[in-house]
Design a protein around this motif. Structure first.
Motif, PDB file in Angstrom:
ATOM      1  N   MET A  19       0.826  -1.209   0.000  1.00  0.00           N
ATOM      2  CA  MET A  19       0.000   0.000   0.000  1.00  0.00           C
ATOM      3  C   MET A  19       0.860   1.259   0.000  1.00  0.00           C
ATOM      4  O   MET A  19       0.567   2.226  -0.713  1.00  0.00           O
ATOM      5  CB  MET A  19      -0.910  -0.006   1.239  1.00  0.00           C
ATOM      6  CG  MET A  19      -2.327   0.284   0.921  1.00  0.00           C
ATOM      7  SD  MET A  19      -3.483   0.249   2.308  1.00  0.00           S
ATOM      8  CE  MET A  19      -2.590   0.046   3.771  1.00  0.00           C
ATOM      9  N   LEU A  22       2.251   1.672  -3.524  1.00  0.00           N
ATOM     10  CA  LEU A  22       1.243   2.120  -4.490  1.00  0.00           C
ATOM     11  C   LEU A  22       0.824   3.567  -4.262  1.00  0.00           C
ATOM     12  O   LEU A  22       0.577   4.309  -5.208  1.00  0.00           O
ATOM     13  CB  LEU A  22       0.019   1.206  -4.438  1.00  0.00           C
ATOM     14  CG  LEU A  22       0.182  -0.151  -5.114  1.00  0.00           C
ATOM     15  CD1 LEU A  22      -1.051  -1.013  -4.888  1.00  0.00           C
ATOM     16  CD2 LEU A  22       0.435   0.026  -6.596  1.00  0.00           C
ATOM     17  N   ILE A  23       0.746   3.969  -3.027  1.00  0.00           N
ATOM     18  CA  ILE A  23       0.361   5.361  -2.747  1.00  0.00           C
ATOM     19  C   ILE A  23       1.450   6.314  -3.217  1.00  0.00           C
ATOM     20  O   ILE A  23       1.166   7.390  -3.754  1.00  0.00           O
ATOM     21  CB  ILE A  23       0.050   5.527  -1.242  1.00  0.00           C
ATOM     22  CG1 ILE A  23      -1.253   4.811  -0.908  1.00  0.00           C
ATOM     23  CG2 ILE A  23      -0.042   6.998  -0.853  1.00  0.00           C
ATOM     24  CD1 ILE A  23      -1.558   4.709   0.553  1.00  0.00           C
ATOM     25  N   SER A  56      -5.724   2.885  -7.996  1.00  0.00           N
ATOM     26  CA  SER A  56      -6.630   3.228  -6.898  1.00  0.00           C
ATOM     27  C   SER A  56      -7.430   2.013  -6.443  1.00  0.00           C
ATOM     28  O   SER A  56      -7.670   1.841  -5.250  1.00  0.00           O
ATOM     29  CB  SER A  56      -7.556   4.375  -7.300  1.00  0.00           C
ATOM     30  OG  SER A  56      -8.346   3.979  -8.406  1.00  0.00           O
ATOM     31  N   THR A  59      -5.054  -0.227  -4.481  1.00  0.00           N
ATOM     32  CA  THR A  59      -4.833   0.364  -3.158  1.00  0.00           C
ATOM     33  C   THR A  59      -6.030   0.109  -2.250  1.00  0.00           C
ATOM     34  O   THR A  59      -5.870  -0.201  -1.062  1.00  0.00           O
ATOM     35  CB  THR A  59      -4.560   1.871  -3.284  1.00  0.00           C
ATOM     36  OG1 THR A  59      -3.476   2.070  -4.175  1.00  0.00           O
ATOM     37  CG2 THR A  59      -4.226   2.486  -1.941  1.00  0.00           C
TER      38      THR A  59
END
Length: 130
Positions: A19, A22-23, A56, A59
């Motif tokens: 996470m 990916l963010i 998105s 995530t």
């Protein structure tokens, strides 16, 4: 039970790290403005807008996995049989106080800087001479 807790903890840590990655990869909403004026932002791996939905959604799935793992760890940590609760002092050994020994002047004289005090006499001191 310990193997399951370890497995849940590993899944939670991997989902947290994924996470975070990916963010950090995702572009903010203000990054689209730079792509509209011809900067290099439109030549990304997933195209100008194709990556937004994939990143998105991935995530969001990882966040859900992280949340479920956190709830499972909280449930299993409270599901264990509790140790007997109570005070730490309840298990301490109870000892009787040491017997008081009478203190005489010879014992007090052994302490450095301590001089035995003379016993007061109840006589009245003489009046000062005039």
């Amino acid at each position: 039970m310990s193997v399951m807790l370890t497995l849940i903890l590993v899944v939670q840590m991997l989902s947290a790290l994924a996470m975070i990655g990916l963010i950090l990869i995702q572009h903010g909403k203000g990054a689209d403005m730079g792509a509209a004026f011809g900067s290099g932002g439109s030549g990304s791996l997933f195209g100008a807008t194709g990556g937004a939905n994939f990143l998105s959604r991935t995530t969001a799935v990882l966040a859900a996995v992280f949340f479920v793992c956190t709830l499972a760890l909280a449930y299993f940590s409270n599901a264990r049989p509790a140790a007997p609760s109570g005070s730490v002092l309840e298990g301490a050994a109870v000892t009787a106080p040491a017997p008081a020994t009478p203190v005489d002047s010879s014992t007090a004289a052994q302490i450095p800087g301590n001089t035995p005090i003379a016993k007061p006499d109840n006589s009245v001191p003489p009046a000062p001479a005039k």
